[in-house]
Motif scaffolding. Sequence first.
Motif, PDB file in Angstrom:
ATOM      1  N   ILE A  27      33.786  18.272 -93.210  1.00 30.42           N
ATOM      2  CA  ILE A  27      32.449  17.675 -93.216  1.00 30.42           C
ATOM      3  C   ILE A  27      32.095  17.182 -91.817  1.00 30.42           C
ATOM      4  O   ILE A  27      30.997  17.441 -91.306  1.00 30.42           O
ATOM      5  CB  ILE A  27      32.368  16.515 -94.238  1.00 30.42           C
ATOM      6  CG1 ILE A  27      32.425  17.058 -95.664  1.00 30.42           C
ATOM      7  CG2 ILE A  27      31.101  15.677 -94.023  1.00 30.42           C
ATOM      8  CD1 ILE A  27      32.614  15.994 -96.738  1.00 30.42           C
ATOM      9  N   SER A  28      33.021  16.479 -91.183  1.00 28.25           N
ATOM     10  CA  SER A  28      32.774  15.955 -89.839  1.00 28.25           C
ATOM     11  C   SER A  28      32.541  17.080 -88.840  1.00 28.25           C
ATOM     12  O   SER A  28      31.678  16.971 -87.956  1.00 28.25           O
ATOM     13  CB  SER A  28      33.946  15.085 -89.390  1.00 28.25           C
ATOM     14  OG  SER A  28      34.054  13.951 -90.218  1.00 28.25           O
ATOM     15  N   LEU A  29      33.279  18.146 -88.972  1.00 25.95           N
ATOM     16  CA  LEU A  29      33.105  19.311 -88.104  1.00 25.95           C
ATOM     17  C   LEU A  29      31.690  19.871 -88.248  1.00 25.95           C
ATOM     18  O   LEU A  29      31.006  20.166 -87.257  1.00 25.95           O
ATOM     19  CB  LEU A  29      34.148  20.370 -88.441  1.00 25.95           C
ATOM     20  CG  LEU A  29      34.075  21.701 -87.735  1.00 25.95           C
ATOM     21  CD1 LEU A  29      34.155  21.535 -86.236  1.00 25.95           C
ATOM     22  CD2 LEU A  29      35.203  22.606 -88.221  1.00 25.95           C
ATOM     23  N   SER A  30      31.225  19.993 -89.469  1.00 33.52           N
ATOM     24  CA  SER A  30      29.880  20.496 -89.716  1.00 33.52           C
ATOM     25  C   SER A  30      28.818  19.551 -89.155  1.00 33.52           C
ATOM     26  O   SER A  30      27.832  19.991 -88.557  1.00 33.52           O
ATOM     27  CB  SER A  30      29.669  20.693 -91.217  1.00 33.52           C
ATOM     28  OG  SER A  30      28.370  21.144 -91.482  1.00 33.52           O
ATOM     29  N   LEU A  31      29.021  18.268 -89.326  1.00 32.03           N
ATOM     30  CA  LEU A  31      28.066  17.289 -88.805  1.00 32.03           C
ATOM     31  C   LEU A  31      27.992  17.338 -87.279  1.00 32.03           C
ATOM     32  O   LEU A  31      26.904  17.274 -86.693  1.00 32.03           O
ATOM     33  CB  LEU A  31      28.431  15.877 -89.272  1.00 32.03           C
ATOM     34  CG  LEU A  31      28.291  15.618 -90.770  1.00 32.03           C
ATOM     35  CD1 LEU A  31      28.878  14.262 -91.134  1.00 32.03           C
ATOM     36  CD2 LEU A  31      26.844  15.722 -91.204  1.00 32.03           C
ATOM     37  N   GLU A  32      29.146  17.439 -86.644  1.00 32.52           N
ATOM     38  CA  GLU A  32      29.162  17.515 -85.180  1.00 32.52           C
ATOM     39  C   GLU A  32      28.528  18.814 -84.687  1.00 32.52           C
ATOM     40  O   GLU A  32      27.841  18.829 -83.666  1.00 32.52           O
ATOM     41  CB  GLU A  32      30.581  17.368 -84.639  1.00 32.52           C
ATOM     42  CG  GLU A  32      31.192  16.000 -84.861  1.00 32.52           C
ATOM     43  CD  GLU A  32      30.449  14.848 -84.193  1.00 32.52           C
ATOM     44  OE1 GLU A  32      29.677  15.076 -83.237  1.00 32.52           O
ATOM     45  OE2 GLU A  32      30.638  13.698 -84.633  1.00 32.52           O
ATOM     46  N   ALA A  33      28.738  19.911 -85.418  1.00 31.59           N
ATOM     47  CA  ALA A  33      28.096  21.173 -85.049  1.00 31.59           C
ATOM     48  C   ALA A  33      26.576  21.042 -85.166  1.00 31.59           C
ATOM     49  O   ALA A  33      25.834  21.573 -84.331  1.00 31.59           O
ATOM     50  CB  ALA A  33      28.612  22.313 -85.926  1.00 31.59           C
ATOM     51  N   SER A  34      26.119  20.301 -86.164  1.00 30.23           N
ATOM     52  CA  SER A  34      24.678  20.061 -86.304  1.00 30.23           C
ATOM     53  C   SER A  34      24.153  19.212 -85.152  1.00 30.23           C
ATOM     54  O   SER A  34      23.045  19.436 -84.659  1.00 30.23           O
ATOM     55  CB  SER A  34      24.381  19.367 -87.637  1.00 30.23           C
ATOM     56  OG  SER A  34      24.691  20.232 -88.711  1.00 30.23           O
ATOM     57  N   GLU A  35      24.935  18.233 -84.710  1.00 30.84           N
ATOM     58  CA  GLU A  35      24.530  17.419 -83.563  1.00 30.84           C
ATOM     59  C   GLU A  35      24.478  18.265 -82.287  1.00 30.84           C
ATOM     60  O   GLU A  35      23.593  18.067 -81.445  1.00 30.84           O
ATOM     61  CB  GLU A  35      25.464  16.226 -83.391  1.00 30.84           C
ATOM     62  CG  GLU A  35      25.293  15.188 -84.491  1.00 30.84           C
ATOM     63  CD  GLU A  35      26.245  14.010 -84.366  1.00 30.84           C
ATOM     64  OE1 GLU A  35      26.821  13.791 -83.281  1.00 30.84           O
ATOM     65  OE2 GLU A  35      26.413  13.287 -85.371  1.00 30.84           O
ATOM     66  N   LEU A  36      25.375  19.196 -82.165  1.00 31.15           N
ATOM     67  CA  LEU A  36      25.333  20.141 -81.041  1.00 31.15           C
ATOM     68  C   LEU A  36      24.044  20.954 -81.108  1.00 31.15           C
ATOM     69  O   LEU A  36      23.314  21.092 -80.118  1.00 31.15           O
ATOM     70  CB  LEU A  36      26.561  21.053 -81.071  1.00 31.15           C
ATOM     71  CG  LEU A  36      26.592  22.206 -80.091  1.00 31.15           C
ATOM     72  CD1 LEU A  36      26.564  21.709 -78.646  1.00 31.15           C
ATOM     73  CD2 LEU A  36      27.823  23.068 -80.340  1.00 31.15           C
TER      74      LEU A  36
END
Length: 109
Positions: free
Chosen positions: A28-37
Amino acid sequence: MKELTEKVLQFRNERNWSQFHNPKDLAISLSLEASELLENFQWKTSEEAIEERMSDIKDELADVIIYSILLSYELGIDPKEAILQKIKKNELKYPVDKAFNSKKKYTEL
């Protein structure tokens, strides 16, 4: 890769965050950080985003890589080996003679 993984784990372990780092929450955190990117590119051309947001892009990309390393560690996946195996699979899907200079998906080649 090993040295980088050890540094990431050291940072995490010094803060006792491993208790929060199960595969589901790391994914989940990986996906959220990718969205922030991705947010750094919203409503801009690639060139504008790079010119205006490079520092933030770099930070968010680092977060994506860090979470990828942590998820790999928790799942017992060697990132280097996983990448090399994926490249081999992609070489079969995208042979040079068919994929060269093409943006088509392998099912369309």
